[in-house]
Scaffold this active site. Structure first.
Site, short mmCIF file in Angstrom:
data_model
loop_
_atom_site.label_atom_id
_atom_site.label_comp_id
_atom_site.label_asym_id
_atom_site.label_seq_id
_atom_site.Cartn_x
_atom_site.Cartn_y
_atom_site.Cartn_z
N ASP A 146 1.26 -0.18 7.20
CA ASP A 146 0.68 0.22 5.92
C ASP A 146 -0.84 0.31 5.93
OD1 ASP A 146 2.94 0.47 3.98
OD2 ASP A 146 3.35 -1.57 4.63
N GLU A 194 -7.11 1.20 0.57
CA GLU A 194 -7.61 0.79 -0.74
C GLU A 194 -7.13 -0.60 -1.14
OE1 GLU A 194 -7.78 2.76 -5.16
OE2 GLU A 194 -5.80 2.45 -4.28
N ASP A 195 -5.94 -0.97 -0.66
CA ASP A 195 -5.37 -2.25 -1.07
C ASP A 195 -6.13 -3.46 -0.52
OD1 ASP A 195 -3.29 -1.15 -2.58
OD2 ASP A 195 -2.04 -0.89 -0.80
N ARG A 220 0.86 -7.61 5.18
CA ARG A 220 -0.29 -6.71 5.06
C ARG A 220 -1.63 -7.43 5.17
NH1 ARG A 220 -0.49 -1.99 0.96
NH2 ARG A 220 -2.05 -1.52 2.55
N ARG A 231 2.43 -7.63 -6.16
CA ARG A 231 1.39 -7.86 -5.16
C ARG A 231 0.21 -8.67 -5.68
NH1 ARG A 231 1.88 -3.98 -1.02
NH2 ARG A 231 4.11 -3.68 -0.67
N HIS A 254 2.11 -0.63 -7.75
CA HIS A 254 0.76 -1.03 -8.16
C HIS A 254 0.44 -0.43 -9.53
CE1 HIS A 254 -0.14 -1.37 -3.64
NE2 HIS A 254 -0.29 -2.59 -4.13
N CYS A 280 -4.86 5.53 -2.77
CA CYS A 280 -4.54 4.50 -1.77
C CYS A 280 -5.22 4.74 -0.43
CB CYS A 280 -3.04 4.45 -1.51
SG CYS A 280 -2.01 4.16 -2.94
#
Length: 407
Positions: free
Chosen positions: A215, A220-221, A240, A286, A316, A401
């Protein structure tokens, strides 16, 4: 080296110099005041003698703190404290040792022991001042200076991106059925996405690839940027979390001041939507309540207000809603838990039409898989740059993302 790195160098120099000067002055004042109670009246000779004695010590303190600041020691209070302690011990020891040997004392184990003994005597105050100042006033001053922008410094438009991993197809899927991923097509789509950002005037900077982190392309996460401050996220998906160090290194290279979410808090960048000075944060799979509390505490001093939003129907918050340049929040209502939380909300007709990347005041980037939503946004007077990201949408990704935007 970027201009922001220039700010880091300036901040490092200023803080190291100020801490060293204050410590130096503190010793002069201490000896001066101490001499007032003696039969020998204080004089300029005493001031010069004390200043000369601590001159090398202060030079070494400056050097240690300058280097520590450049490599990021002032990004966190505890690393600043470590840097202060190292400088507080190393500078007096080296400075006193050099002064003694240059004055004719032979270098020996006895001399070294005597020098270290000064840390419990004459050099103790100097060490305490340096350690305390570095972790408190020094870190505060560093953050102030580093955040200052010169009027000659142009507005920056930098987008951090990360090339897809070879095992992209193994990415986590939560709210949709898994579909087969065409890795070759995904690579071409990513190239086109990066090209679109570049053509819109954004400097694209690649985060070091993470070829076994499926991933990692959804960069962006891993972090959220608030001006010159970046908050390193801690994903609620433990698999992640190894993605974050690469992003952190890239943000540090841009000279941003770094903060971070700490366990037991969790937060994904995809859950954070900035609309002016309001920061909407999705509370979902998350991101947890503790992560939101930590983010609130970090960004409140920067002038932002955090508003928590429930997220139960999408991966999200920004899977369900994003915002146009004028602050209007757009979203696909079946994915939105509560429309009323947003000041201005405009529904879009397609699930993939919820995400926009703001490229400028009149231009946005959207997915070509949502033509009705694109037409709606264009009808509002915006120019829409369309990109095909179908392979990433199969993994619950969207146009936001795939990059971290730094303005």
């Amino acid at each position: 080296m970027t201009i922001s790195w220039g700010r880091r160098l300036i901040a490092s120099f200023v803080v190291a110099f100020v801490v060293a000067i204050i410590a130096h002055a503190a010793m002069i004042v201490t000896y001066f005041i101490g001499s007032l109670g003696t039969s020998t009246a204080p004089s300029g000779t005493l001031i010069v003698a004390v200043s000369n004695y601590y001159s090398l010590t202060s030079v070494f303190a400056f050097a240690v703190l300058f280097i520590a600041a450049i490599i990021g020691a002032f990004d966190r209070w505890w690393t600043a404290l470590i840097a202060g302690v190292v400088a507080a011990v190393l500078a007096p020891v080296v400075g006193t040792l050099v002064t003694a040997t240059s004055g004719g004392s032979p270098f020996s184990g006895g001399l070294i022991g005597a020098v270290f003994g000064t840390l419990l005597g004459g050099n103790l105050l100097y060490a305490v001042v340096v350690a305390t100042l570095t972790a408190t006033f020094g870190r505060w001053l560093f953050r102030i200076v580093e955040s200052m922008r010169s009027r000659f410094e142009p507005d920056r438009k930098i987008a951090l991106v990360r090339i897809p991993a070879t095992n992209l197809a193994e990415g986590v899927v939560t709210h949709i059925e898994r579909e087969a991923i065409d890795a070759e097509l995904a690579d071409k789509q990513w190239d086109a996405y990066v090209a679109a950002l570049s053509e819109a005037g954004w400097q694209t900077v690649e985060v070091t690839s993470a070829d076994r982190l499926a991933d990692s392309v959804f960069v962006e996460d891993t972090a959220i940027v608030f001006g010159d401050t970046a908050v390193i996220a801690l994903s609620g998906a433990e698999e992640r979390r190894p993605e974050a160090p690469g992003t952190e290194a890239a943000l540090r290279a841009q000279g941003l001041r770094l903060e971070r979410i700490e366990a037991p808090g969790t937060l994904d960048g995809g859950d954070v939507l900035k609309v002016g000075e309001t920061v909407y944060v999705g509370r979902g799979g998350r991101t947890n309540a503790e992560g939101i509390r930590q983010l609130r505490a970090l960004v409140a001093p920067l002038g932002y207000t955090v508003v928590a939003v429930p997220v139960t129907k999408a991966l999200h918050l920004k899977t369900a809603v994003t915002a146009l340049p004028d602050g209007t929040v757009i979203g696909y209502e079946p994915l939105v838990d509560s429309v009323s939380v947003f000041e201005r909300f405009l529904p879009v007709p397609e699930a993939h039409g919820t995400a926009v990347v703001v490229l400028s005041d009149d231009t946005v980037l959207m997915s070509s898989s949502a033509p009705k939503s694109v037409a709606l946004v264009e009808d509002l007077g915006y120019r829409v740059v369309q990109v095909d990201i179908s392979e990433f949408e199969k993994l619950e990704g969207c146009v936001t993302c795939l990059s971290i935007r730094i303005r």
